[in-house]
Design a protein around this motif. Structure first.
Motif, PDB file in Angstrom:
ATOM      1  N   VAL A 200      13.026  63.255  31.348  1.00  0.00           N
ATOM      2  CA  VAL A 200      13.349  63.078  29.926  1.00  0.00           C
ATOM      3  C   VAL A 200      12.584  64.089  29.062  1.00  0.00           C
ATOM      4  O   VAL A 200      13.022  64.443  27.974  1.00  0.00           O
ATOM      5  N   THR A 230      24.898  67.044  34.727  1.00  0.00           N
ATOM      6  CA  THR A 230      24.254  65.990  33.920  1.00  0.00           C
ATOM      7  C   THR A 230      23.735  64.840  34.792  1.00  0.00           C
ATOM      8  O   THR A 230      22.799  64.153  34.413  1.00  0.00           O
ATOM      9  N   PHE A 290      21.627  73.739  26.999  1.00  0.00           N
ATOM     10  CA  PHE A 290      20.664  73.021  26.163  1.00  0.00           C
ATOM     11  C   PHE A 290      19.242  73.529  26.422  1.00  0.00           C
ATOM     12  O   PHE A 290      18.901  73.832  27.566  1.00  0.00           O
ATOM     13  N   MET A 294      16.076  68.972  24.816  1.00  0.00           N
ATOM     14  CA  MET A 294      17.217  68.073  24.563  1.00  0.00           C
ATOM     15  C   MET A 294      17.554  67.181  25.756  1.00  0.00           C
ATOM     16  O   MET A 294      18.615  66.541  25.777  1.00  0.00           O
ATOM     17  N   PHE A 296      16.524  64.264  26.609  1.00  0.00           N
ATOM     18  CA  PHE A 296      16.788  62.869  26.217  1.00  0.00           C
ATOM     19  C   PHE A 296      18.232  62.701  25.742  1.00  0.00           C
ATOM     20  O   PHE A 296      18.905  61.733  26.093  1.00  0.00           O
ATOM     21  N   THR A 297      18.690  63.656  24.939  1.00  0.00           N
ATOM     22  CA  THR A 297      20.053  63.580  24.394  1.00  0.00           C
ATOM     23  C   THR A 297      21.081  63.598  25.520  1.00  0.00           C
ATOM     24  O   THR A 297      22.075  62.873  25.463  1.00  0.00           O
ATOM     25  N   ILE A 298      20.843  64.415  26.513  1.00  0.00           N
ATOM     26  CA  ILE A 298      21.793  64.478  27.643  1.00  0.00           C
ATOM     27  C   ILE A 298      21.811  63.142  28.380  1.00  0.00           C
ATOM     28  O   ILE A 298      22.871  62.596  28.694  1.00  0.00           O
ATOM     29  N   ARG A 300      21.085  60.228  27.192  1.00  0.00           N
ATOM     30  CA  ARG A 300      21.709  59.194  26.355  1.00  0.00           C
ATOM     31  C   ARG A 300      23.224  59.375  26.264  1.00  0.00           C
ATOM     32  O   ARG A 300      23.981  58.433  26.445  1.00  0.00           O
ATOM     33  N   ASP A 301      23.651  60.609  26.026  1.00  0.00           N
ATOM     34  CA  ASP A 301      25.063  60.835  25.711  1.00  0.00           C
ATOM     35  C   ASP A 301      25.953  60.984  26.939  1.00  0.00           C
ATOM     36  O   ASP A 301      27.137  60.670  26.878  1.00  0.00           O
ATOM     37  N   TYR A 302      25.406  61.479  28.022  1.00  0.00           N
ATOM     38  CA  TYR A 302      26.286  61.790  29.152  1.00  0.00           C
ATOM     39  C   TYR A 302      26.030  60.940  30.386  1.00  0.00           C
ATOM     40  O   TYR A 302      26.855  60.888  31.281  1.00  0.00           O
TER      41      TYR A 302
END
Ligand code: RI2
Length: 309
Positions: A200, A230, A290, A294, A296-298, A300-302
């Motif tokens: 993360v 991812t 990325f 980023m 964490f964003t990956i 969360r989103d993917y």
């Protein structure tokens, strides 16, 4: 061979690295789990779920470092059915989706990553990563005049798989021993490596020696690019867990008979190391490029934060 034996055979092949590469082991585990549950049609639901969990554990326990493996198994085994037929149907669809996405991800990573490679670039790579090679091959397909410096990657010498693949593709390639990384870095324009896990915090866990490439690259002010689907991001690191580094047998490093003659010598054979995020410039995934910050964003989103941990 019965279904459980087939599952155990796949697990053994992953353990012994007959099937290897973080992406390949994930795809093999997903397929093996699907094939196994297909044979459990006649079981009552409660027994089915027990067998499903047992099989999942057998696959996950084979190799501890590449998070692609538990992620693939978790994404494959999840179902919300209350009868066995529907559960098998869901699991088969999950496997189909995971395997198709994994295959397509390699092509997408190749395209996105190749944008970062310029005509005349010399690329250093380490070990044998299908994702990293997808970037290199795509850049070559685009007509870019590139060459590769590939490390041997002791002890198992996956670099030999890489140089054969690059040779057959027609890409000019130089093989170096791992200890030549720093000396050779001045000839390099950028480093492209794969990933077994990404935390993360954006740290990379990859084949032992990756961190020395990254440190030498930073010292020489060369970019380090990581090619990672991812599903190689680690949800457990959200909870502060460290990624376990696999220790493999001394036999991979030194002949057992020689070691027997050396009672005062022990061998350590860690298969992976950790490269902190500050040594990484960009992570190329199938959904875009990325910075490591980023991660964490990956996740969360993917991947979804609700993934089993
Ligand atoms: O998924 P792809 O990109 O093929 O490989 C990713 C990584 O998996 C490999 O592990 P091993 O050789 O199985 O220990 C290497 O560490 C490589 O960089």
């Amino acid at each position: 061979m019965d279904a459980k034996e087939d599952l155990n055979t796949t697990a053994e092949k992953i353990k012994t690295m007959e099937i290897r590469g973080a992406g390949r082991i994930a795809v093999a585990a997903s397929a093996a789990l699907r094939d196994y549950v297909m044979t459990l049609k006649s079981l009552p639901m409660s027994e089915f779920n027990v067998k499903l969990e047992e099989a999942a554990k057998i696959l996950v326990d084979t190799r501890p470092t590449a998070v692609s493996l538990p992620n693939a198994v978790a994404l494959t085994k999840r179902h919300s059915a209350n009868n066995v037929y529907d559960a098998i149907d869901e699991i088969a669809k999950n496997a189909e989706k995971f395997i198709t996405n994994a295959e397509q991800a390699l092509g997408k990573i190749g395209k996105i990553g190749a944008e970062r490679i310029h005509d005349g670039d010399v690329i250093m790579t380490h070990c044998n990563s299908h994702a990293a090679l997808s970037i290199i091959k795509t850049a070559f397909d685009q007509g870019k005049d590139i060459s590769v410096i590939a490390t041997e990657s002791r002890p198992r010498r996956q670099g030999f798989i890489t140089i054969r693949e690059l040779n057959d593709y027609g890409i000019p390639t130089t093989l170096i021993v791992d200890s030549a990384v720093r000396l050779t870095m001045k000839e390099v324009d950028l480093v492209v490596v794969g990933a077994d896990s990404i935390t993360v915090n954006g740290a990379l866990i990859n084949k032992i020696g990756t961190s020395q490439l990254a440190m030498a690259a930073q010292e020489a002010r060369k970019n380090v690019i990581v090619a990672a689907e991812t599903y190689k991001f680690s949800p457990r690191t959200l909870l502060g867990e460290m990624v376990e580094i696999e220790d493999r047998s001394s036999d991979e490093v030194i002949d057992a008979d020689i070691l027997k003659e050396l009672p005062n010598v022990k061998v350590r054979n860690p298969a992976f190391d950790v490269t902190p995020a500050e040594y990484i410039d960009l992570i190329i995934t199938e959904v875009g490029a990325f910075p490591p910050a980023m991660a964490f964003t990956i996740l969360r989103d993917y991947l979804g934060l609700e993934i089993e941990v």
